[in-house]
Design a protein around this motif. Structure first.
Motif, PDB file in Angstrom:
ATOM      1  N   GLY A  90       0.707  -1.673   0.023  1.00 11.18           N
ATOM      2  CA  GLY A  90      -0.063  -0.089  -0.011  1.00 11.18           C
ATOM      3  C   GLY A  90       0.904   1.682  -0.056  1.00 11.18           C
ATOM      4  N   PHE A  91       0.329   2.561  -0.557  1.00 15.35           N
ATOM      5  CA  PHE A  91       1.561   3.787  -0.373  1.00 15.35           C
ATOM      6  C   PHE A  91       0.080   4.373  -0.122  1.00 15.35           C
ATOM      7  CE2 PHE A  91       3.262   7.031  -2.516  1.00 15.35           C
ATOM      8  CZ  PHE A  91       4.446   7.160  -2.222  1.00 15.35           C
ATOM      9  N   ALA A  92      -0.052   5.124   0.377  1.00 15.69           N
ATOM     10  CA  ALA A  92      -1.219   6.824   0.643  1.00 15.69           C
ATOM     11  C   ALA A  92      -0.203   8.065   0.413  1.00 15.69           C
ATOM     12  CB  ALA A  92      -2.184   6.667   1.495  1.00 15.69           C
ATOM     13  N   ARG A 104       8.908   5.351  -8.538  1.00 16.70           N
ATOM     14  CA  ARG A 104       8.918   3.749  -9.175  1.00 16.70           C
ATOM     15  C   ARG A 104       9.058   2.850  -8.680  1.00 16.70           C
ATOM     16  NH1 ARG A 104      11.420   5.320 -14.210  1.00 16.70           N
ATOM     17  NH2 ARG A 104      12.557   7.392 -13.808  1.00 16.70           N
ATOM     18  N   TRP A 105       9.285   2.827  -7.356  1.00 18.43           N
ATOM     19  CA  TRP A 105       8.661   1.319  -5.725  1.00 18.43           C
ATOM     20  C   TRP A 105       7.282   0.966  -6.208  1.00 18.43           C
ATOM     21  CZ3 TRP A 105       5.762   1.634  -1.989  1.00 18.43           C
ATOM     22  CH2 TRP A 105       5.529   0.421  -1.145  1.00 18.43           C
ATOM     23  N   VAL A 106       6.134   1.774  -6.319  1.00 16.23           N
ATOM     24  CA  VAL A 106       4.525   1.487  -6.147  1.00 16.23           C
ATOM     25  C   VAL A 106       4.902   1.108  -7.609  1.00 16.23           C
ATOM     26  CG1 VAL A 106       2.508   2.660  -5.951  1.00 16.23           C
ATOM     27  CG2 VAL A 106       4.232   3.322  -4.517  1.00 16.23           C
ATOM     28  N   TYR A 111       3.054  -3.392 -10.120  1.00 16.22           N
ATOM     29  CA  TYR A 111       1.875  -3.823 -11.877  1.00 16.22           C
ATOM     30  C   TYR A 111       3.376  -4.451 -11.934  1.00 16.22           C
ATOM     31  CZ  TYR A 111       1.622  -3.217 -15.924  1.00 16.22           C
ATOM     32  OH  TYR A 111       1.664  -3.193 -17.747  1.00 16.22           O
ATOM     33  N   HIS A 112       4.906  -3.660 -12.246  1.00 14.27           N
ATOM     34  CA  HIS A 112       5.837  -4.473 -12.892  1.00 14.27           C
ATOM     35  C   HIS A 112       5.937  -5.878 -12.551  1.00 14.27           C
ATOM     36  CE1 HIS A 112       7.216  -0.006 -13.906  1.00 14.27           C
ATOM     37  NE2 HIS A 112       6.407  -0.553 -15.124  1.00 14.27           N
ATOM     38  N   GLU A 149      -3.449   7.657  -5.617  1.00 19.10           N
ATOM     39  CA  GLU A 149      -3.826   8.332  -6.470  1.00 19.10           C
ATOM     40  C   GLU A 149      -1.973   7.266  -7.399  1.00 19.10           C
ATOM     41  OE1 GLU A 149      -1.422  11.710  -5.490  1.00 19.10           O
ATOM     42  OE2 GLU A 149      -3.635  10.548  -4.965  1.00 19.10           O
ATOM     43  N   LEU A 150      -1.317   6.917  -6.706  1.00 23.63           N
ATOM     44  CA  LEU A 150       0.087   6.042  -7.278  1.00 23.63           C
ATOM     45  C   LEU A 150      -0.212   4.893  -7.462  1.00 23.63           C
ATOM     46  CD1 LEU A 150       2.964   8.411  -5.944  1.00 23.63           C
ATOM     47  CD2 LEU A 150       1.386   8.217  -8.341  1.00 23.63           C
TER      48      LEU A 150
END
Length: 286
Positions: A90-92, A104-106, A111-112, A149-150
């Motif tokens: 997670g990331f907020a 880039r990490w998110v 995803y990648h 959003e990210l």
């Protein structure tokens, strides 16, 4: 020979519970994690219940690590039946606050990593004309949310990637794909997400602070409500993943709770499981 499964991010949460559940149901489980030192709890479960689980090192942000893990499975079993792309974080944080490294990490983790793991198993599934790939996404892969959003962008990408891939590999090669879309999960994932919202010890700063405080208060309120309303356990989601794995015609996408279903209904009402859309795409292009 037993069916086998590779699970990414198996040290905690949904991955941990899925490893145990699949092993109890006669699967050979390859439980992968970036740091094998985090597998101590899983090792205890393996020993106590004599589970057919092998811990392997796999960092979803490193394609060479992924290829090495897949080759190990092929060397052992000459096949791979099921891939559970579970690893994620997670990331907020606002776009302005996020560093280039964090952005880039998110994407790499959420995803990648899914793409590279899928890319690594596809040749073997294609040759055996069978296989299943289950991606743990999120309601955040269908509905954008403030300060996420990210993270949401990465999960949207997984949804689109899965939808497009399913439009041709399922019919041609017998490879089934599903996005499992939880709402909140009461696991280490949530703790990690909160930790990554801070900027120099502060949840937000400047003009964003009043908005973020409302957002964070809402999260805390939801966390205090019953788990049936919002948050599920890793075990509850793992049970849904297992049901998908046993389904001969699994859905393209599946929310894991009533709350998640209600939250996404404006986007999903006309085609809840994504089946109609995949058919439309296939009919239009193939």
């Amino acid at each position: 020979m037993k069916r086998n499964i590779l699970i990414t991010g198996a040290s905690t949460g949904v991955g941990f519970e899925s490893a145990i559940l699949f092993a109890r149901n006669n699967y050979k489980v390859y439980a992968s994690m970036r740091n094998l030192n985090k597998g101590l709890e899983l090792k205890k479960k393996i020993a106590a219940q004599s589970l057919d689980i092998e811990l392997i090192e796999l960092d979803v942000t490193k394609p060479e690590s992924i290829r090495k893990a897949i080759q190990h499975i092929i060397d052992n079993d000459s096949k791979i039946d099921l891939l559970l792309n579970n690893a994620g974080a997670g990331f907020a944080k606002t776009t302005e606050q996020a560093s280039e490294e964090e952005i880039r990490w998110v994407s790499d983790v959420n995803y990648h990593g899914v793409v590279f793991c899928t890319q690594a198993v596809l040749p073997f599934m294609r040759q055996q004309k069978s296989g299943q790939i289950i991606n743990i996404t999120s309601v955040g892969g269908l509905v954008g949310q403030p300060f996420n959003e990210l993270y949401c962008a990465a999960k949207f990408a997984v949804e689109g990637y899965t939808e497009a891939l399913a439009s041709y590999v399922t019919d041609a090669f017998g490879i089934k794909l599903t996005c499992v879309e939880p709402g909140g999960i009461a696991t280490e994932f949530m703790k990690s997400a909160v930790e990554k919202t801070t900027v120099k010890g502060q949840l937000a700063s400047g003009e964003y602070l009043p908005v973020f405080e409302r957002y964070f208060a809402g999260n805390q309120k939801r966390a205090s409500e019953s788990k049936e309303q919002v948050y599920q356990t890793g075990e509850e989601v793992a049970n849904i993943v297992f049901d998908v794995a046993q389904n001969p015609t699994p859905p393209l996408r599946l929310r894991t709770s009533k709350w998640a279903e209600d939250f996404c209904k404006l986007k999903t009402n006309s085609d809840p499981d994504g089946t109609l859309l995949v058919k439309q795409i296939t009919d239009s292009f193939l």
